[in-house]
Enzyme design. Structure first.
Site, PDB file in Angstrom:
ATOM      1  N   ILE A  28      48.207  31.106  29.856  1.00  0.00           N
ATOM      2  CA  ILE A  28      49.173  32.095  29.374  1.00  0.00           C
ATOM      3  C   ILE A  28      50.413  32.049  30.256  1.00  0.00           C
ATOM      4  O   ILE A  28      50.327  32.178  31.480  1.00  0.00           O
ATOM      5  CB  ILE A  28      48.567  33.517  29.380  1.00  0.00           C
ATOM      6  CG1 ILE A  28      47.374  33.558  28.418  1.00  0.00           C
ATOM      7  CG2 ILE A  28      49.618  34.555  29.000  1.00  0.00           C
ATOM      8  CD1 ILE A  28      46.635  34.866  28.414  1.00  0.00           C
ATOM      9  N   ASP A  99      53.396  27.959  34.924  1.00  0.00           N
ATOM     10  CA  ASP A  99      51.977  28.298  35.015  1.00  0.00           C
ATOM     11  C   ASP A  99      51.730  29.593  35.785  1.00  0.00           C
ATOM     12  O   ASP A  99      50.904  30.414  35.374  1.00  0.00           O
ATOM     13  CB  ASP A  99      51.244  27.138  35.684  1.00  0.00           C
ATOM     14  CG  ASP A  99      49.734  27.188  35.468  1.00  0.00           C
ATOM     15  OD1 ASP A  99      49.292  27.837  34.507  1.00  0.00           O
ATOM     16  OD2 ASP A  99      49.007  26.561  36.247  1.00  0.00           O
ATOM     17  N   LYS A 185      38.258  23.079  43.478  1.00  0.00           N
ATOM     18  CA  LYS A 185      38.139  24.048  42.392  1.00  0.00           C
ATOM     19  C   LYS A 185      39.318  25.020  42.506  1.00  0.00           C
ATOM     20  O   LYS A 185      39.295  25.973  43.255  1.00  0.00           O
ATOM     21  CB  LYS A 185      36.812  24.812  42.499  1.00  0.00           C
ATOM     22  CG  LYS A 185      36.277  25.318  41.132  1.00  0.00           C
ATOM     23  CD  LYS A 185      37.205  26.248  40.370  1.00  0.00           C
ATOM     24  CE  LYS A 185      37.071  27.687  40.841  1.00  0.00           C
ATOM     25  NZ  LYS A 185      37.908  28.615  39.972  1.00  0.00           N
ATOM     26  N   LEU A 189      43.577  30.820  36.934  1.00  0.00           N
ATOM     27  CA  LEU A 189      44.862  31.391  36.522  1.00  0.00           C
ATOM     28  C   LEU A 189      46.017  30.422  36.688  1.00  0.00           C
ATOM     29  O   LEU A 189      47.090  30.637  36.126  1.00  0.00           O
ATOM     30  CB  LEU A 189      45.153  32.678  37.306  1.00  0.00           C
ATOM     31  CG  LEU A 189      44.227  33.861  37.018  1.00  0.00           C
ATOM     32  CD1 LEU A 189      44.593  35.037  37.901  1.00  0.00           C
ATOM     33  CD2 LEU A 189      44.285  34.253  35.545  1.00  0.00           C
ATOM     34  N   THR A 240      39.408  38.813  49.851  1.00  0.00           N
ATOM     35  CA  THR A 240      38.358  39.111  50.822  1.00  0.00           C
ATOM     36  C   THR A 240      37.017  39.321  50.127  1.00  0.00           C
ATOM     37  O   THR A 240      35.975  38.876  50.611  1.00  0.00           O
ATOM     38  CB  THR A 240      38.739  40.352  51.646  1.00  0.00           C
ATOM     39  OG1 THR A 240      39.988  40.097  52.311  1.00  0.00           O
ATOM     40  CG2 THR A 240      37.689  40.672  52.693  1.00  0.00           C
ATOM     41  N   GLY A 243      35.684  35.995  49.089  1.00  0.00           N
ATOM     42  CA  GLY A 243      35.338  35.271  50.304  1.00  0.00           C
ATOM     43  C   GLY A 243      33.990  35.689  50.865  1.00  0.00           C
ATOM     44  O   GLY A 243      33.216  34.857  51.353  1.00  0.00           O
ATOM     45  N   SER A 244      33.693  36.988  50.792  1.00  0.00           N
ATOM     46  CA  SER A 244      32.393  37.472  51.263  1.00  0.00           C
ATOM     47  C   SER A 244      31.257  36.861  50.461  1.00  0.00           C
ATOM     48  O   SER A 244      30.205  36.510  51.008  1.00  0.00           O
ATOM     49  CB  SER A 244      32.346  39.005  51.166  1.00  0.00           C
ATOM     50  OG  SER A 244      33.292  39.597  52.030  1.00  0.00           O
ATOM     51  N   LYS A 245      31.451  36.720  49.145  1.00  0.00           N
ATOM     52  CA  LYS A 245      30.424  36.125  48.297  1.00  0.00           C
ATOM     53  C   LYS A 245      30.232  34.645  48.625  1.00  0.00           C
ATOM     54  O   LYS A 245      29.106  34.143  48.643  1.00  0.00           O
ATOM     55  CB  LYS A 245      30.800  36.303  46.829  1.00  0.00           C
ATOM     56  CG  LYS A 245      30.814  37.759  46.359  1.00  0.00           C
ATOM     57  CD  LYS A 245      31.272  37.861  44.913  1.00  0.00           C
ATOM     58  CE  LYS A 245      31.327  39.319  44.461  1.00  0.00           C
ATOM     59  NZ  LYS A 245      31.829  39.446  43.070  1.00  0.00           N
ATOM     60  N   CYS A 294      49.438  36.151  50.780  1.00  0.00           N
ATOM     61  CA  CYS A 294      48.536  36.831  51.712  1.00  0.00           C
ATOM     62  C   CYS A 294      49.250  37.258  52.980  1.00  0.00           C
ATOM     63  O   CYS A 294      48.834  38.213  53.647  1.00  0.00           O
ATOM     64  CB  CYS A 294      47.353  35.934  52.054  1.00  0.00           C
ATOM     65  SG  CYS A 294      47.822  34.423  52.920  1.00  0.00           S
TER      66      CYS A 294
END
Length: 503
Positions: A28, A99, A185, A189, A240, A243-245, A294
């Site tokens: 989109i 993009d 990866k 988006l 964050t 990132g924790s996952k 960031c």
């Protein structure tokens, strides 16, 4: 002028491959809200193919695989990629702007940095050859020892949408320079230019499997990559929470990770600054990249004696920013990346207002733009430290302001966050050899009289919940190398620890 959006498949083992499930994700345009193309939606099955290809790249032609190739050999490919990126810069910059909504001038700057980053790591790859077998000084003459620096192996690289190709390059270039094979990866988006990197690799003849690119949703492609038992390391840039996952998945296999996560960085403006210079740097530090960075210095701490005048300067500078389609000449603020991001930012602004803060300027969609995910550059005052807008990362063109009285108070307020990537300080006439209270500020980067300079030769990274590890510079290369000690006993004498057996 817009250009046709290329249609690509997954890039695995040097070839374009349709995803196993044959599904795709719509692209989109954030400026128009129109669907302009699609990208392949990888799943665990595709990740498996990419990992297998990467492992083969490190084992095919025994003794002549990518990991055992000389640094000089790897450098030739990295330089060829840099040259091809430069050649394709006009197209890549436009694709990036379409993009993710980044102003075209910014996107073009990013593509220059991409080429420069590949060139820089080509030099470091060559330097690795000379650093091999570095001797270690030992206290015993009966031993000699040296150190080998070896590639970690197969690495998973998960990258964000705000600097699609550049953030990917920050990981891909050092990983390949080190001799690793990689699976990239990118964010769903904004993946278009990362897929174009696959085409560049084909054109320069990069050996199959050295770089694989899988696009798709984080839950369907990123998670299987982070948890894969044959991925030796994961490097992640993103939120964050995600990132924790990723860390939790890697922890199950005691897998090394490096993290570059969200930020809520302060900018501290003291009373002795040139107000116009400070105002422009303040605006640049928060609104560059549409505020989606960031390291955005989105918490302004300004000395109370100049606060009113300085805020008026900020308003004047903000109202002079051209908000438009990223491809229009002179655009300095484009749309945020998606409808979801737009709604999230607008919610932050409305919550700040309901909590008692003042919207000094902005806070709405620009009146001249009826379509697209555009938000006016926004400045919020009368903020206290308990407000959401002060404590949480907005990731949009929103600056919140608080005053301070003393240097000690400024330091305390600046450090009062769990997310600090960087810090900017402005001191009149102090452009070098800064020896003020910089050491008191808890940050990975300190900028003095400027904001957002980034050079591939210097380390980049945050503190606290903004992550750990450093990208760029020699530190970025070290992320993808393991250190091996080799020690040899060189005496002709027996070791003599145990009594000699009687024969």
């Amino acid at each position: 002028m817009a250009i046709p959006m290329p249609s690509r498949q997954l890039f695995i083992d040097g070839e374009w491959r349709e995803p196993v499930n044959r599904k795709r994700i719509s692209i989109i345009n954030p400026s128009t809200e129109e669907i302009i193309g699609d990208i392949p939606a990888a799943t665990a099955e595709d990740v498996e193919l990419a990992v297998d290809a990467a492992r083969r790249a490190l084992s095919r032609n025994k003794g002549r695989d990518w990991s055992s190739a000389s640094g000089a050999t790897r450098a030739k490919y990295l330089r060829a990629i840099a040259a091809k990126i430069t050649e394709k810069k006009p197209v890549l910059a436009k694709l990036e702007a379409i993009d993710c909504g980044k102003p075209l001038d910014e996107a073009a700057w990013d593509i220059d940095d991409v080429a420069g980053c590949f060139e820089y790591y080509a030099e470091l790859a060559e330097g690795l050859d000379a650093k091999q077998k570095t001797p270690v000084s030992l206290p015993m003459e009966t031993f000699k020892s040296h150190v080998l620096k070896e590639p970690i192996g197969v690495v998973g690289l998960i990258t964000p949408w705000n600097y699609p190709l550049l953030m990917a390059t920050w990981k891909v270039a050092p990983a390949l320079a080190a001799g690793c094979a990689a699976i990239l990866k990118p964010s769903e988006l904004a993946s278009v230019t990362c897929l174009e990197l696959g085409d560049v690799c084909r054109e320069v003849g990069l050996p199959p499997g050295v770089l694989n690119i899988v696009t798709g949703l984080g839950t369907e492609a990123g998670a299987p990559l982070a948890s894969h038992p044959h991925v030796d390391k994961v490097a992640f840039t993103g939120s964050t929470a995600t990132g924790s996952k990723v860390m939790a998945s890697a922890a199950q296999l005691v897998k090394p990770v490096s993290m570059e996560l969200g930020g809520k960085s302060p900018i501290v403006v003291f009373e002795d600054v040139d107000l116009d210079k400070a105002a422009e740097w303040t605006i640049f530090g928060c609104f560059w990249t549409n505020g989606q960075i960031c390291s955005a210095t989105s918490r302004l701490l300004v000395h109370e004696s100049i606060a009113d005048e300085f805020c008026q300067k900020l308003v004047s500078w903000s109202k002079n920013i051209r908000v438009s389609d990223p491809l229009e000449e002179g655009c300095r603020l484009g749309p945020v990346v998606s409808g979801g991001q737009y709604e999230k930012i607008m919610k932050f602004i409305s919550t700040a207002k309901s909590e008692g803060a003042t919207i000094l300027c902005g806070g709405n969609r620009p009146q001249h733009l009826k379509k697209g995910f555009f938000i006016e550059p926004t400045i919020i005052t009368n903020v206290n430290t308990s407000m959401q807008i002060w404590r949480e990362e907005v990731f949009g063109p929103v600056l919140c302001v608080k005053t301070f009285t003393t240097e000690e108070e400024a330091i305390e307020l600046a450090n009062d966050t769990q997310r600090v990537v960087c810090l900017q300080q402005l001191w009149l006439g102090c452009c070098c050899d800064f020896e003020g209270p910089g050491e008191a500020f808890k940050a990975g980067i300190v900028w003095v009289n400027c904001s957002q300079p980034c050079f591939c030769q210097a380390p980049w990274g945050g503190t606290k919940r903004s992550g750990f590890g450093r990208e760029l510079g020699e530190w970025g290369l070290e992320n993808y190398l393991s250190v091996k000690q080799v020690t040899q006993y060189i005496s002709d004498d027996p070791w003599g620890w145990y009594p000699s057996p009687k024969l």
